[in-house]
Design a protein around this motif. Structure first.
Motif, mmCIF file in Angstrom:
data_model
loop_
_atom_site.group_PDB
_atom_site.id
_atom_site.type_symbol
_atom_site.label_atom_id
_atom_site.label_comp_id
_atom_site.label_asym_id
_atom_site.label_seq_id
_atom_site.Cartn_x
_atom_site.Cartn_y
_atom_site.Cartn_z
ATOM 1 N N VAL A 34 4.857 10.338 -17.360
ATOM 2 C CA VAL A 34 4.169 10.199 -16.080
ATOM 3 C C VAL A 34 3.048 9.164 -16.116
ATOM 4 O O VAL A 34 2.506 8.795 -15.073
ATOM 5 C CB VAL A 34 3.592 11.554 -15.589
ATOM 6 C CG1 VAL A 34 4.703 12.556 -15.378
ATOM 7 C CG2 VAL A 34 2.549 12.099 -16.537
ATOM 8 N N LYS A 35 2.734 8.669 -17.283
ATOM 9 C CA LYS A 35 1.630 7.717 -17.453
ATOM 10 C C LYS A 35 1.845 6.471 -16.591
ATOM 11 O O LYS A 35 2.917 5.904 -16.539
ATOM 12 C CB LYS A 35 1.557 7.332 -18.938
ATOM 13 C CG LYS A 35 0.492 6.330 -19.303
ATOM 14 C CD LYS A 35 0.542 6.093 -20.817
ATOM 15 C CE LYS A 35 -0.478 5.093 -21.260
ATOM 16 N NZ LYS A 35 -0.101 3.717 -20.972
ATOM 17 N N GLY A 36 0.768 6.051 -15.893
ATOM 18 C CA GLY A 36 0.837 4.855 -15.064
ATOM 19 C C GLY A 36 0.411 3.617 -15.827
ATOM 20 O O GLY A 36 -0.311 3.705 -16.826
ATOM 21 N N THR A 40 -3.723 7.194 -14.914
ATOM 22 C CA THR A 40 -3.007 8.436 -14.659
ATOM 23 C C THR A 40 -3.979 9.459 -14.085
ATOM 24 O O THR A 40 -5.047 9.693 -14.658
ATOM 25 C CB THR A 40 -2.386 8.991 -15.954
ATOM 26 O OG1 THR A 40 -1.594 7.957 -16.571
ATOM 27 C CG2 THR A 40 -1.517 10.205 -15.692
ATOM 28 N N LEU A 41 -3.595 10.045 -12.970
ATOM 29 C CA LEU A 41 -4.389 11.089 -12.343
ATOM 30 C C LEU A 41 -3.722 12.435 -12.602
ATOM 31 O O LEU A 41 -2.566 12.626 -12.242
ATOM 32 C CB LEU A 41 -4.499 10.845 -10.830
ATOM 33 C CG LEU A 41 -5.211 11.928 -10.027
ATOM 34 C CD1 LEU A 41 -6.672 12.062 -10.432
ATOM 35 C CD2 LEU A 41 -5.074 11.659 -8.532
ATOM 36 N N GLY A 70 -0.676 1.143 -9.477
ATOM 37 C CA GLY A 70 -0.331 1.356 -10.885
ATOM 38 C C GLY A 70 -0.907 2.620 -11.473
ATOM 39 O O GLY A 70 -0.890 2.811 -12.696
ATOM 40 N N ILE A 71 -1.412 3.520 -10.605
ATOM 41 C CA ILE A 71 -1.945 4.810 -11.071
ATOM 42 C C ILE A 71 -0.973 5.908 -10.654
ATOM 43 O O ILE A 71 -0.750 6.140 -9.466
ATOM 44 C CB ILE A 71 -3.337 5.089 -10.466
ATOM 45 C CG1 ILE A 71 -4.331 3.993 -10.865
ATOM 46 C CG2 ILE A 71 -3.852 6.458 -10.916
ATOM 47 C CD1 ILE A 71 -5.683 4.090 -10.167
ATOM 48 N N ASN A 72 -0.382 6.572 -11.636
ATOM 49 C CA ASN A 72 0.545 7.664 -11.353
ATOM 50 C C ASN A 72 -0.204 8.991 -11.308
ATOM 51 O O ASN A 72 -1.224 9.170 -11.975
ATOM 52 C CB ASN A 72 1.633 7.735 -12.427
ATOM 53 C CG ASN A 72 2.645 6.624 -12.290
ATOM 54 O OD1 ASN A 72 2.666 5.887 -11.303
ATOM 55 N ND2 ASN A 72 3.492 6.485 -13.295
#
Length: 194
Positions: A34-36, A40-41, A70-72
Motif C-alpha cells: 500500500v506504500k505510496g 502513506t497515510l 503520490g500518497i496512498n
C-alpha cells in the motif's frame, strides 16, 4: 461517545510493518503493497464511531485527492468484535462499498498492529514519507459531531501538501480526537507517551 485524544508516536518513527486481511476483497495486504511513491497515510477507524462517520465522506474525498499526489491511504479497524459486532469485517466491506473507498480497509484481529502504531482513537491519522518515516500524527481538522465547524480536512491536507512540496512539518501537531479504540481484555496499552 467517549472522547479520547491520540497518543504522540514520535515523529521520525519508521512505520511498523503489517500484513492484514482487506475486508473488501479478503486479500492479505501488506504495508509494502500500500506504500505510496510520495507517502502513506494510515488511518485507524471503525464502522460505528460517530467521529469517523462525521468525517468519513470528506476522508474518502481527501484520500482520492492525495492519491493523485503520490500518497496512498490505508484504513485499519481493530475494535473488539465480541463487544462491538458492528465493526466486524463483513460490515467493514459494506461500509467501504457504500462510501466508495479507493483504499484498502484492513482488519487487525489481534490488535498487534494497532498497538505497534500506538493508536488510541478513531479516527487516528499517521502520515509517513516515502521512506515510511512518520511526519504527521494529528487531527483531520477541527470539525466534531457536536460543533458546526466545516469539514475540510485542512490540517491533514496541509501536512500532505508540505510532504509533497518538501516543506518541513510543524512539530507541534494537534492530536486527533475520537472514540477510544475498543481493546480486547488484556490488550489495553500501557506506557504509551501522551
Amino acid at each position: 461517545m467517549d472522547r479520547t485524544k491520540s497518543y504522540k508516536l514520535p515523529l521520525g518513527t519508521k512505520a511498523p510493518n503489517f500484513s492484514l486481511t482487506n475486508s473488501i476483497d479478503q486479500s492479505l495486504t501488506s504495508l509494502d503493497q500500500v506504500k505510496g511513491a510520495k507517502g502513506t497515510l494510515v488511518i485507524f477507524m471503525c464502522n460505528h464511531c460517530p467521529y469517523v462517520l462525521h468525517l468519513l465522506d470528506k476522508m474518502v474525498e481527501v484520500s482520492h485527492e492525495i492519491k493523485a499526489w503520490g500518497i496512498n491511504t490505508v484504513a485499519i479497524c481493530s475494535n473488539d468484535l465480541e463487544n462491538y459486532p458492528e465493526d466486524r469485517p463483513e460490515l467493514m466491506k459494506n461500509l467501504a462499498i457504500k462510501k466508495a473507498f479507493d483504499f484498502p480497509y484492513l482488519f487487525d484481529p489481534t490488535q498487534e498492529v494497532t498497538l505497534a502504531y500506538e493508536a488510541a482513537c478513531t479516527p487516528d491519522f499517521y502520515l509517513f514519507d516515502e521512506a515510511l518515516k512518520l511526519v504527521y500524527r494529528g487531527r483531520f481538522d477541527d470539525a466534531r459531531p457536536k460543533n458546526d465547524n466545516p469539514i475540510t480536512g485542512k490540517d491533514l491536507k496541509e501536512a500532505c501538501t508540505k510532504l509533497v512540496e518538501g516543506i518541513a512539518q510543524e512539530t507541534n501537531q494537534i492530536p486527533s480526537l475520537g472514540c477510544g479504540i475498543k481493546w480486547k481484555a488484556g490488550n489495553e496499552p500501557k506506557g504509551f507517551s501522551v
